[in-house]
Design a protein around this motif. Structure first.
Motif, PDB file in Angstrom:
ATOM      1  N   MET A  33       0.828  -1.213   0.000  1.00 18.91           N
ATOM      2  CA  MET A  33       0.000   0.000   0.000  1.00 18.91           C
ATOM      3  C   MET A  33       0.861   1.260   0.000  1.00 18.91           C
ATOM      4  N   ILE A  34       2.105   1.146   0.466  1.00 19.71           N
ATOM      5  CA  ILE A  34       3.041   2.269   0.442  1.00 19.71           C
ATOM      6  C   ILE A  34       3.800   2.314  -0.884  1.00 19.71           C
ATOM      7  N   ASP A  35       4.238   1.144  -1.357  1.00 20.35           N
ATOM      8  CA  ASP A  35       5.058   1.059  -2.567  1.00 20.35           C
ATOM      9  C   ASP A  35       4.390   1.703  -3.773  1.00 20.35           C
ATOM     10  N   SER A  36       3.104   1.414  -3.965  1.00 25.01           N
ATOM     11  CA  SER A  36       2.425   1.896  -5.171  1.00 25.01           C
ATOM     12  C   SER A  36       2.337   3.417  -5.187  1.00 25.01           C
ATOM     13  N   GLY A  37       2.275   4.027  -4.004  1.00 29.24           N
ATOM     14  CA  GLY A  37       2.230   5.480  -3.936  1.00 29.24           C
ATOM     15  C   GLY A  37       3.575   6.123  -4.187  1.00 29.24           C
ATOM     16  N   ILE A  38       4.654   5.414  -3.868  1.00 27.27           N
ATOM     17  CA  ILE A  38       6.000   5.944  -4.087  1.00 27.27           C
ATOM     18  C   ILE A  38       6.433   5.765  -5.542  1.00 27.27           C
ATOM     19  N   PHE A  84       8.349   0.148 -12.490  1.00 31.93           N
ATOM     20  CA  PHE A  84       8.967  -0.676 -11.459  1.00 31.93           C
ATOM     21  C   PHE A  84       7.913  -1.582 -10.821  1.00 31.93           C
ATOM     22  N   PRO A  85       8.300  -2.767 -10.330  1.00 37.41           N
ATOM     23  CA  PRO A  85       7.334  -3.684  -9.697  1.00 37.41           C
ATOM     24  C   PRO A  85       6.504  -3.037  -8.601  1.00 37.41           C
ATOM     25  N   GLY A  86       7.110  -2.118  -7.842  1.00 35.28           N
ATOM     26  CA  GLY A  86       6.400  -1.479  -6.747  1.00 35.28           C
ATOM     27  C   GLY A  86       5.244  -0.606  -7.182  1.00 35.28           C
ATOM     28  N   ALA A  87       5.200  -0.263  -8.480  1.00 34.12           N
ATOM     29  CA  ALA A  87       4.130   0.596  -8.983  1.00 34.12           C
ATOM     30  C   ALA A  87       2.802  -0.132  -9.110  1.00 34.12           C
ATOM     31  N   ILE A  88       2.823  -1.450  -9.048  1.00 35.79           N
ATOM     32  CA  ILE A  88       1.589  -2.221  -9.175  1.00 35.79           C
ATOM     33  C   ILE A  88       0.673  -1.911  -8.001  1.00 35.79           C
ATOM     34  N   ARG A 103      -2.209  -2.932  -5.971  1.00 31.26           N
ATOM     35  CA  ARG A 103      -2.982  -4.146  -5.696  1.00 31.26           C
ATOM     36  C   ARG A 103      -4.206  -3.889  -4.817  1.00 31.26           C
ATOM     37  N   ASP A 104      -4.350  -2.667  -4.314  1.00 27.35           N
ATOM     38  CA  ASP A 104      -5.423  -2.433  -3.345  1.00 27.35           C
ATOM     39  C   ASP A 104      -6.172  -1.128  -3.554  1.00 27.35           C
ATOM     40  N   GLY A 105      -6.037  -0.519  -4.745  1.00 28.64           N
ATOM     41  CA  GLY A 105      -6.827   0.678  -5.038  1.00 28.64           C
ATOM     42  C   GLY A 105      -6.426   1.908  -4.253  1.00 28.64           C
ATOM     43  N   SER A 106      -5.111   2.067  -4.017  1.00 31.36           N
ATOM     44  CA  SER A 106      -4.625   3.223  -3.247  1.00 31.36           C
ATOM     45  C   SER A 106      -5.324   3.331  -1.900  1.00 31.36           C
ATOM     46  N   VAL A 107      -5.407   2.208  -1.214  1.00 29.20           N
ATOM     47  CA  VAL A 107      -6.167   2.158   0.035  1.00 29.20           C
ATOM     48  C   VAL A 107      -5.570   3.056   1.121  1.00 29.20           C
ATOM     49  N   LEU A 108      -4.259   3.274   1.083  1.00 31.18           N
ATOM     50  CA  LEU A 108      -3.634   4.129   2.095  1.00 31.18           C
ATOM     51  C   LEU A 108      -4.122   5.568   1.950  1.00 31.18           C
ATOM     52  N   GLU A 109      -4.036   6.111   0.745  1.00 31.24           N
ATOM     53  CA  GLU A 109      -4.479   7.479   0.517  1.00 31.24           C
ATOM     54  C   GLU A 109      -5.997   7.611   0.669  1.00 31.24           C
ATOM     55  N   TYR A 110      -6.718   6.603   0.194  1.00 36.74           N
ATOM     56  CA  TYR A 110      -8.177   6.610   0.329  1.00 36.74           C
ATOM     57  C   TYR A 110      -8.575   6.681   1.808  1.00 36.74           C
ATOM     58  N   ARG A 135      14.201   1.207   2.707  1.00 40.26           N
ATOM     59  CA  ARG A 135      15.113   0.780   1.649  1.00 40.26           C
ATOM     60  C   ARG A 135      15.853  -0.502   2.047  1.00 40.26           C
ATOM     61  N   ALA A 136      16.153  -0.648   3.344  1.00 39.73           N
ATOM     62  CA  ALA A 136      16.881  -1.839   3.798  1.00 39.73           C
ATOM     63  C   ALA A 136      16.053  -3.107   3.621  1.00 39.73           C
ATOM     64  N   ALA A 137      14.731  -2.944   3.525  1.00 39.93           N
ATOM     65  CA  ALA A 137      13.856  -4.103   3.303  1.00 39.93           C
ATOM     66  C   ALA A 137      13.840  -4.533   1.840  1.00 39.93           C
ATOM     67  N   GLY A 138      14.620  -3.829   1.000  1.00 36.33           N
ATOM     68  CA  GLY A 138      14.708  -4.207  -0.412  1.00 36.33           C
ATOM     69  C   GLY A 138      13.924  -3.295  -1.332  1.00 36.33           C
ATOM     70  N   ASN A 139      13.395  -2.211  -0.803  1.00 38.89           N
ATOM     71  CA  ASN A 139      12.632  -1.280  -1.627  1.00 38.89           C
ATOM     72  C   ASN A 139      13.551  -0.210  -2.219  1.00 38.89           C
ATOM     73  N   GLU A 140      13.443  -0.005  -3.512  1.00 42.37           N
ATOM     74  CA  GLU A 140      14.219   1.025  -4.182  1.00 42.37           C
ATOM     75  C   GLU A 140      13.363   2.251  -4.450  1.00 42.37           C
ATOM     76  N   LEU A 141      13.925   3.419  -4.256  1.00 39.92           N
ATOM     77  CA  LEU A 141      13.220   4.642  -4.567  1.00 39.92           C
ATOM     78  C   LEU A 141      13.465   5.008  -6.028  1.00 39.92           C
ATOM     79  N   PRO A 142      12.427   5.397  -6.776  1.00 36.69           N
ATOM     80  CA  PRO A 142      12.615   5.734  -8.181  1.00 36.69           C
ATOM     81  C   PRO A 142      13.399   7.034  -8.360  1.00 36.69           C
TER      82      PRO A 142
END
Length: 303
Positions: free
Chosen positions: A177-182, A188-192, A194-201, A296-303
């Motif tokens: 829910m965080i990845d897709s917003g970033i 990038f895979p994180g852009a997918i 999967r939950d309809g921007s539930v965090l922002e909603y 980022r240490a969890a394997g998430n890359e910032l675009p």
């Protein structure tokens, strides 16, 4: 312990919740001790579901509950998961709540969540059930669990009761829910989404997200803390936790609490000492740099 205004409804509750899924294996006295420890730490919100321990978790909690203690805490339960299917029928919701109240030995629950989306949902029926439960005083407020924004919108269209909670999986290693917003506008895979921007909603609609399994990776594959599969993450967690003089468990919860969405975090430990330790997360404040370093240490890359 900091308090959160759930769904901007006026219902105030501790930002850390004790999840009661695993208490079914303990004695009444042990459950009493766990509840009292939670209250001493500032926790006043307890999460249940009709399926936890086949109902045994609610029953033990009810046996441990005293009238004086009931006045100090908020109780949440969930319904809709049945063997092999989901059930949002009015009949099942009403009977499930009655059974939970009997096991919990209380006249009401503070919040009732619909546990998993039922694609056969007839929202008019759900609305009727909510109305009966509210008017009878059996349920004070309502929410959902594991729902996306459009499912919430559909249900909200028919019920006059504002849905104030959505319980969702979130941890340092489960950040969809965080990845897709970033990663907006990238391939990038994180852009997918999967939950309809539930965090922002949820922030737009004043719905409190409750994070479940804050220490798990995958669905239920194990914890990421001190796990050889996450060497870089644990290296960073070890360093920052040492700098702040807290445990890595408390830091993992503090990471969730740092988000301005004011996410309530559910911890399911049955160990009193670990619970005390985790509750220190409420006193910790992470900087942006620290939060993003852990991300980022969890394997998430910032675009």
């Amino acid at each position: 312990m900091k308090q959160i205004n759930l769904g901007n409804s006026g219902l105030m509750a501790s930002e850390i919740v004790l999840g009661c899924m695993r208490i079914n294996k303990f004695s009444v006295d042990e459950v009493k001790d766990l509840i009292n420890t939670a209250v001493e730490c500032g926790i006043d919100f307890f999460d249940h579901a009709d399926i936890y321990g086949g109902g045994k978790s609610e029953e033990l909690f009810g046996d441990a509950l005293t009238p004086a203690l009931r006045d100090k805490i908020k109780i949440q339960t969930k319904c809709s998961i049945r063997k092999g299917f989901y059930d949002f029928s009015k009949e099942h919701i009403l009977s499930s709540v009655d059974a939970s109240l009997k096991r919990l030995k209380t006249d009401y629950v503070d919040t009732l969540l619909l546990h998993r989306p039922d694609t056969l949902m007839e929202p008019e029926e759900v609305a009727e059930a909510f109305n009966e439960l509210y008017k009878s005083g059996k349920v004070k407020s309502f929410g959902v669990s594991n729902h996306n924004p459009m499912q919430i919108e559909l249900l909200q269209k028919y019920t006059e009761h504002k849905l104030i909670i959505n319980q969702l999986q979130l941890s340092i290693t489960n950040t969809g829910m965080i990845d897709s917003g970033i990663n907006v506008n990238t391939k990038f895979p994180g852009a997918i989404d999967r939950d309809g921007s539930v965090l922002e909603y949820s922030r737009l609609k004043d719905i409190t997200i409750q994070a479940w399994s804050p220490f798990q990776y995958g669905f239920f594959e194990g914890v990421f803390l001190n796990n050889d599969k996450f060497p870089e993450l644990n290296k960073v967690l070890d360093r920052i936790s040492a700098e702040k003089n807290i445990s890595t468990s408390a830091l993992a919860v503090a990471w969730i609490l740092r988000h301005p969405a004011k996410i309530q975090t559910i911890v399911g430990t049955t160990n009193k000492d670990r619970l005390k330790d985790i509750c220190t997360a409420s006193d910790v404040s992470l900087t942006r740099e620290e939060w993003y370093e852990i991300y980022r240490a969890a394997g998430n890359e910032l675009p």
